[in-house]
Motif scaffolding. Structure first.
Motif, PDB file in Angstrom:
ATOM      1  N   UNK A  66      34.421  -6.207  42.070  1.00  0.00           N
ATOM      2  CA  UNK A  66      35.826  -7.311  41.925  1.00  0.00           C
ATOM      3  C   UNK A  66      35.500  -8.001  40.800  1.00  0.00           C
ATOM      4  N   UNK A  67      36.710  -8.820  40.274  1.00  0.00           N
ATOM      5  CA  UNK A  67      37.902  -8.475  40.354  1.00  0.00           C
ATOM      6  C   UNK A  67      38.383  -6.867  40.094  1.00  0.00           C
ATOM      7  N   UNK A  68      39.010  -6.074  40.737  1.00  0.00           N
ATOM      8  CA  UNK A  68      39.281  -4.882  40.646  1.00  0.00           C
ATOM      9  C   UNK A  68      41.276  -4.590  40.429  1.00  0.00           C
ATOM     10  N   UNK A  69      41.265  -3.985  39.363  1.00  0.00           N
ATOM     11  CA  UNK A  69      42.793  -3.769  38.931  1.00  0.00           C
ATOM     12  C   UNK A  69      42.935  -2.305  39.427  1.00  0.00           C
ATOM     13  N   UNK A  70      43.362  -1.709  40.448  1.00  0.00           N
ATOM     14  CA  UNK A  70      43.509  -0.270  40.569  1.00  0.00           C
ATOM     15  C   UNK A  70      44.733   0.228  40.053  1.00  0.00           C
ATOM     16  N   UNK A  71      44.723   1.655  40.233  1.00  0.00           N
ATOM     17  CA  UNK A  71      45.917   2.421  39.538  1.00  0.00           C
ATOM     18  C   UNK A  71      45.362   3.210  38.834  1.00  0.00           C
ATOM     19  N   UNK A  72      45.614   4.870  39.205  1.00  0.00           N
ATOM     20  CA  UNK A  72      45.002   5.869  38.651  1.00  0.00           C
ATOM     21  C   UNK A  72      46.083   6.950  38.577  1.00  0.00           C
ATOM     22  N   UNK A  73      47.417   6.453  38.259  1.00  0.00           N
ATOM     23  CA  UNK A  73      48.506   7.513  38.004  1.00  0.00           C
ATOM     24  C   UNK A  73      49.354   6.733  37.154  1.00  0.00           C
ATOM     25  N   UNK A  74      48.865   6.716  35.883  1.00  0.00           N
ATOM     26  CA  UNK A  74      49.446   5.600  35.003  1.00  0.00           C
ATOM     27  C   UNK A  74      50.317   6.336  33.998  1.00  0.00           C
ATOM     28  N   UNK A  75      51.507   5.932  33.635  1.00  0.00           N
ATOM     29  CA  UNK A  75      52.246   6.475  32.816  1.00  0.00           C
ATOM     30  C   UNK A  75      52.749   5.634  31.760  1.00  0.00           C
ATOM     31  N   UNK A  76      53.116   5.771  30.518  1.00  0.00           N
ATOM     32  CA  UNK A  76      53.873   4.842  29.341  1.00  0.00           C
ATOM     33  C   UNK A  76      54.281   5.464  28.128  1.00  0.00           C
ATOM     34  N   UNK A  77      54.125   4.523  27.080  1.00  0.00           N
ATOM     35  CA  UNK A  77      54.436   5.019  25.660  1.00  0.00           C
ATOM     36  C   UNK A  77      53.353   4.646  24.629  1.00  0.00           C
ATOM     37  N   UNK A  78      52.958   5.424  23.978  1.00  0.00           N
ATOM     38  CA  UNK A  78      51.888   5.075  22.991  1.00  0.00           C
ATOM     39  C   UNK A  78      52.256   4.342  21.811  1.00  0.00           C
ATOM     40  N   UNK A  79      51.331   3.340  21.837  1.00  0.00           N
ATOM     41  CA  UNK A  79      51.521   2.164  20.803  1.00  0.00           C
ATOM     42  C   UNK A  79      50.496   2.274  19.655  1.00  0.00           C
ATOM     43  N   UNK A  80      49.488   2.984  19.832  1.00  0.00           N
ATOM     44  CA  UNK A  80      48.331   2.817  18.795  1.00  0.00           C
ATOM     45  C   UNK A  80      47.459   4.179  19.163  1.00  0.00           C
ATOM     46  N   UNK A  81      47.168   4.692  18.096  1.00  0.00           N
ATOM     47  CA  UNK A  81      46.088   5.864  18.198  1.00  0.00           C
ATOM     48  C   UNK A  81      45.083   5.702  17.123  1.00  0.00           C
ATOM     49  N   UNK A  82      43.982   6.343  17.646  1.00  0.00           N
ATOM     50  CA  UNK A  82      42.594   6.339  16.761  1.00  0.00           C
ATOM     51  C   UNK A  82      42.814   7.306  15.398  1.00  0.00           C
ATOM     52  N   UNK A  83      42.215   7.168  14.686  1.00  0.00           N
ATOM     53  CA  UNK A  83      42.192   7.911  13.040  1.00  0.00           C
ATOM     54  C   UNK A  83      41.754   9.422  13.635  1.00  0.00           C
ATOM     55  N   UNK A  84      41.074   9.605  14.471  1.00  0.00           N
ATOM     56  CA  UNK A  84      40.782  11.021  14.972  1.00  0.00           C
ATOM     57  C   UNK A  84      41.525  11.731  15.939  1.00  0.00           C
ATOM     58  N   UNK A  85      42.940  11.135  16.393  1.00  0.00           N
ATOM     59  CA  UNK A  85      43.484  11.639  17.226  1.00  0.00           C
ATOM     60  C   UNK A  85      44.796  12.409  16.680  1.00  0.00           C
ATOM     61  N   UNK A  86      45.026  13.498  16.827  1.00  0.00           N
ATOM     62  CA  UNK A  86      45.720  14.436  16.444  1.00  0.00           C
ATOM     63  C   UNK A  86      46.998  14.953  17.513  1.00  0.00           C
ATOM     64  N   UNK A  87      46.524  14.987  18.620  1.00  0.00           N
ATOM     65  CA  UNK A  87      47.497  15.485  19.680  1.00  0.00           C
ATOM     66  C   UNK A  87      48.565  14.614  20.028  1.00  0.00           C
ATOM     67  N   UNK A  88      48.370  13.209  19.942  1.00  0.00           N
ATOM     68  CA  UNK A  88      49.450  12.246  20.234  1.00  0.00           C
ATOM     69  C   UNK A  88      49.996  11.411  18.935  1.00  0.00           C
ATOM     70  N   UNK A  89      51.220  11.026  19.099  1.00  0.00           N
ATOM     71  CA  UNK A  89      51.637  10.150  18.142  1.00  0.00           C
ATOM     72  C   UNK A  89      52.423   8.789  18.715  1.00  0.00           C
ATOM     73  N   UNK A  90      52.467   7.810  17.868  1.00  0.00           N
ATOM     74  CA  UNK A  90      53.200   6.592  18.534  1.00  0.00           C
ATOM     75  C   UNK A  90      54.469   7.120  18.992  1.00  0.00           C
ATOM     76  N   UNK A  91      55.078   6.516  20.030  1.00  0.00           N
ATOM     77  CA  UNK A  91      56.203   6.823  20.692  1.00  0.00           C
ATOM     78  C   UNK A  91      56.133   7.934  21.970  1.00  0.00           C
ATOM     79  N   UNK A  92      55.034   8.848  21.962  1.00  0.00           N
ATOM     80  CA  UNK A  92      54.880   9.559  22.937  1.00  0.00           C
ATOM     81  C   UNK A  92      54.772   9.162  24.269  1.00  0.00           C
ATOM     82  N   UNK A  93      55.275  10.011  25.452  1.00  0.00           N
ATOM     83  CA  UNK A  93      55.215   9.596  26.619  1.00  0.00           C
ATOM     84  C   UNK A  93      53.918  10.350  27.043  1.00  0.00           C
TER      85      UNK A  93
END
Length: 347
Positions: A66-93
């Protein structure tokens, strides 16, 4: 192209349990920086799962920090990606499910079964590679290694797709693995709750016959008319159960409370399978003789690997499968948890 961020932690805001009372309150904490292989996304929805409540109460006999922030079914919109990330782009679901790390080298990992890795790192309440505690999706942002991020197809509603990252893969996986997805198969689904109603949807999309097995008739009309189940069996009706003996190829058992397995085993044909996917706190009694006399199996299934989870999402997209949900604000969280503990929910 990826955006290279400075290696500084990111401020995050969430709701945390401070002790086993599982009362949640606002909590400010740090997420890691967006590393070269990481994806950061704005969290828009996160399902409340019964296992989150168990985790917050530390009543599964597991270590909880503790403190514990639960939640393991998480969805949202990409805001930033690392330099070696090719599969995703900003704005993806995108989404993150039950795990955010594993060894990536053991037999399970090599075979895309990261969820069974002995060094698997859960999304909430576990020690991450850097020694920090993983915090889940009851928060405003999420940072995860690209390997553990899945793409949410555009035609899936983002809110109703969040439960698929645990509920969906937990029913899709056993239907596939235990070969209950073949045309002509007859599958029973025990308890028409959060897991059960999604199991019916996936099984029907796979083209199999489905019987819902419930303790009462209160969801019979919904099961038949809205979910597409072929039949409905009330487990307390001995005459109906007797007529259904030896008629099913498999049963997906979603019950998370103590219950008898012998009546379910009796519903199976020779070579039939009961697959347990409910999170049980106490062991069940296993009747061996009925298994011997029918060459039957009692098996289990937990979550799924990353490849299978992505496959499940594409299948859900193709067949218009999403969970039934109620959308709430974070301020309603404690009330929602109380309702969950009392069973005061529809799905």
């Amino acid at each position: 192209m990826g955006q290279v961020s400075e290696q500084v932690n990111q401020k995050a805001f969430g709701w945390a349990a401070r002790d086993p009372s599982a009362v949640f309150s606002p909590f400010t904490f740090s997420r890691g920086a967006t590393g070269e292989n990481d994806v950061t996304f704005k969290v828009l929805y996160c399902e409340i799962c019964h296992s989150d409540l168990h985790m917050a109460k530390n009543d599964l006999g597991e270590f909880c920090t503790y403190p514990l922030v639960p939640g393991h079914e998480i969805v949202g919109i990409v805001t930033e990606i690392g330099s070696k990330v090719e599969k995703f782009k900003i704005g993806d679901k995108v989404g993150v499910g039950c795990l955010v790390g594993c060894c990536r080298s053991c037999e399970n990992c090599v075979n895309n079964l990261e969820n069974y890795c002995p060094k698997m790192i859960p999304t909430q309440g576990a020690k991450y590679y850097d020694g920090t505690t993983t915090q889940g999706g009851y928060s405003d942002i999420m940072v995860a290694n690209k390997h553990f991020v899945v793409y949410i197809p555009d035609d899936l509603p983002l809110d109703a797709s969040a439960p698929l990252l645990c509920v969906g893969i937990s029913v899709y996986g056993p239907l596939r693995f235990y070969e209950l997805d073949k045309l002509g198969k007859h599958v029973g689904v025990v308890r028409l709750g959060g897991l059960g109603h999604v199991a019916v949807k996936f099984a029907k999309a796979m083209g199999v016959k489905v019987t819902c097995i419930n303790t009462s008739t209160n969801k019979k009309k919904e099961a038949i008319e809205h979910l597409g189940a072929d039949s409905f069996l009330v487990s307390s009706d001995q005459d109906i159960c007797k007529a259904a003996i030896s008629t099913m190829d498999g049963i997906i058992d979603t019950v998370s409370a103590p219950h008898a397995l012998e009546p379910l085993i009796g519903l199976l044909k020779t070579n039939g399978k009961v697959v347990l996917i409910g999170c049980l706190e106490k062991p069940l009694e296993l009747p061996v003789f009925p298994l011997l006399m029918g060459r039957k199996i009692v098996g289990g299934y937990a979550s799924g690997g990353m490849t299978e989870t992505q496959e499940m999402l594409y299948f859900a997209s193709q067949h218009n499968i999403a969970a039934y949900i109620d959308v709430i604000t974070m301020e309603y969280l404690n009330t929602a948890m109380d309702r969950l503990a009392k069973g005061d929910i529809r799905y």
